[in-house]
Design a protein around this motif. Sequence first.
Motif, PDB file in Angstrom:
ATOM      1  N   TRP A 161       0.934  -1.452   0.035  1.00  0.00           N
ATOM      2  CA  TRP A 161       0.022  -0.100   0.067  1.00  0.00           C
ATOM      3  C   TRP A 161       0.887   1.125  -0.132  1.00  0.00           C
ATOM      4  O   TRP A 161       0.809   2.091  -0.532  1.00  0.00           O
ATOM      5  N   GLN A 162       2.019   1.332   1.175  1.00  0.00           N
ATOM      6  CA  GLN A 162       2.464   2.071   0.738  1.00  0.00           C
ATOM      7  C   GLN A 162       3.252   2.541  -0.443  1.00  0.00           C
ATOM      8  O   GLN A 162       3.417   3.536  -0.751  1.00  0.00           O
ATOM      9  N   ALA A 163       3.878   1.451  -1.128  1.00  0.00           N
ATOM     10  CA  ALA A 163       4.827   1.915  -2.700  1.00  0.00           C
ATOM     11  C   ALA A 163       3.342   2.280  -2.998  1.00  0.00           C
ATOM     12  O   ALA A 163       3.801   3.148  -4.557  1.00  0.00           O
ATOM     13  N   GLU A 164       2.718   2.061  -3.227  1.00  0.00           N
ATOM     14  CA  GLU A 164       1.180   2.367  -4.161  1.00  0.00           C
ATOM     15  C   GLU A 164       0.936   3.405  -4.062  1.00  0.00           C
ATOM     16  O   GLU A 164       0.042   3.862  -5.156  1.00  0.00           O
ATOM     17  N   THR A 165       0.928   3.945  -3.106  1.00  0.00           N
ATOM     18  CA  THR A 165       0.124   5.368  -3.232  1.00  0.00           C
ATOM     19  C   THR A 165       1.448   6.550  -2.657  1.00  0.00           C
ATOM     20  O   THR A 165       1.141   7.710  -1.840  1.00  0.00           O
ATOM     21  N   VAL A 166       2.803   6.285  -3.430  1.00  0.00           N
ATOM     22  CA  VAL A 166       3.665   7.409  -2.837  1.00  0.00           C
ATOM     23  C   VAL A 166       3.463   8.576  -3.523  1.00  0.00           C
ATOM     24  O   VAL A 166       3.379   9.938  -3.007  1.00  0.00           O
ATOM     25  N   LYS A 167       2.760   8.811  -4.856  1.00  0.00           N
ATOM     26  CA  LYS A 167       2.683   9.581  -5.296  1.00  0.00           C
ATOM     27  C   LYS A 167       0.716  10.724  -5.724  1.00  0.00           C
ATOM     28  O   LYS A 167       0.498  11.163  -5.305  1.00  0.00           O
ATOM     29  N   THR A 168      -0.011   8.812  -4.694  1.00  0.00           N
ATOM     30  CA  THR A 168      -1.279  10.104  -4.437  1.00  0.00           C
ATOM     31  C   THR A 168      -2.117  10.402  -3.276  1.00  0.00           C
ATOM     32  O   THR A 168      -2.720  10.627  -2.848  1.00  0.00           O
ATOM     33  N   GLY A 169      -1.058   9.747  -2.346  1.00  0.00           N
ATOM     34  CA  GLY A 169      -1.650   9.656  -0.975  1.00  0.00           C
ATOM     35  C   GLY A 169      -2.543   8.273  -0.466  1.00  0.00           C
ATOM     36  O   GLY A 169      -3.205   7.494  -2.073  1.00  0.00           O
ATOM     37  N   PRO A 170      -2.923   8.339   0.239  1.00  0.00           N
ATOM     38  CA  PRO A 170      -2.522   8.858   2.055  1.00  0.00           C
ATOM     39  C   PRO A 170      -1.111   8.296   1.972  1.00  0.00           C
ATOM     40  O   PRO A 170      -0.317   7.490   0.914  1.00  0.00           O
ATOM     41  N   LYS A 171      -0.493   9.098   2.866  1.00  0.00           N
ATOM     42  CA  LYS A 171       1.239   9.042   3.206  1.00  0.00           C
ATOM     43  C   LYS A 171       1.034   7.259   4.511  1.00  0.00           C
ATOM     44  O   LYS A 171      -0.007   7.155   5.376  1.00  0.00           O
TER      45      LYS A 171
END
Length: 213
Positions: A161-171
């Motif tokens: 989830w962290q890798a998937e949301t680097v550009k979009t958030g959430p952090k």
Amino acid sequence: MTKTALITGASRGLGAALAKALAPTHHIIAVAKTVGALEELDDAIQTAGGQATLAPMDITIDEAMQQLCRGIFDRWGSLDLWVHTAIHAAPLAPAGHLAPKDMEKSIAVNIAATSRLIAYVSPLLGTEGRAVFFDDPRGGQQFFGAYGATKAAQVALARSWQAETVKTGPKVTILDPAPMPTATRARFYPGENRDALTDPSAEAARLLPEILG
């Protein structure tokens, strides 16, 4: 407007300590199964001038988690922070002798519930919110088969989830807490000198800048 923080596993240990540490700046939504412990947490937060909403729920019950997240949306519209400390600590046993019920509960709490919560909480966090998980180095150690395997899977979900949301958030943040004299650790190390461990309140204070930063 007051910020909101959902703490899953808030009744004791690091979860309760973080709830108290966040209460001066956030309205705490405290989730746990133990009603009495949640009420004690609420008393402590109110005494310090904060506010909390208690949600005595089992995170493995899908309908309850749907209700929880719908309630958060209806009342606040969004969520600023999710801190996930809920964990099941299965009894230690050799890998070839794990009780099926212990493995099933470990999977239900540590993996399946976490997966569903990510799906339900993510829309509430949006692009600006934060989610926090906690790693544990004991995966692969002897006798930690049920706990270690399912905790490692939980963290793997969080890392994806962290890798998937680097550009979009959430952090999404994954932290490494110091050993603390929690009930979970006591089950693993019953004869340990607990005085040598880090108090959960002190650890919450140390981790808070990383959670909010």
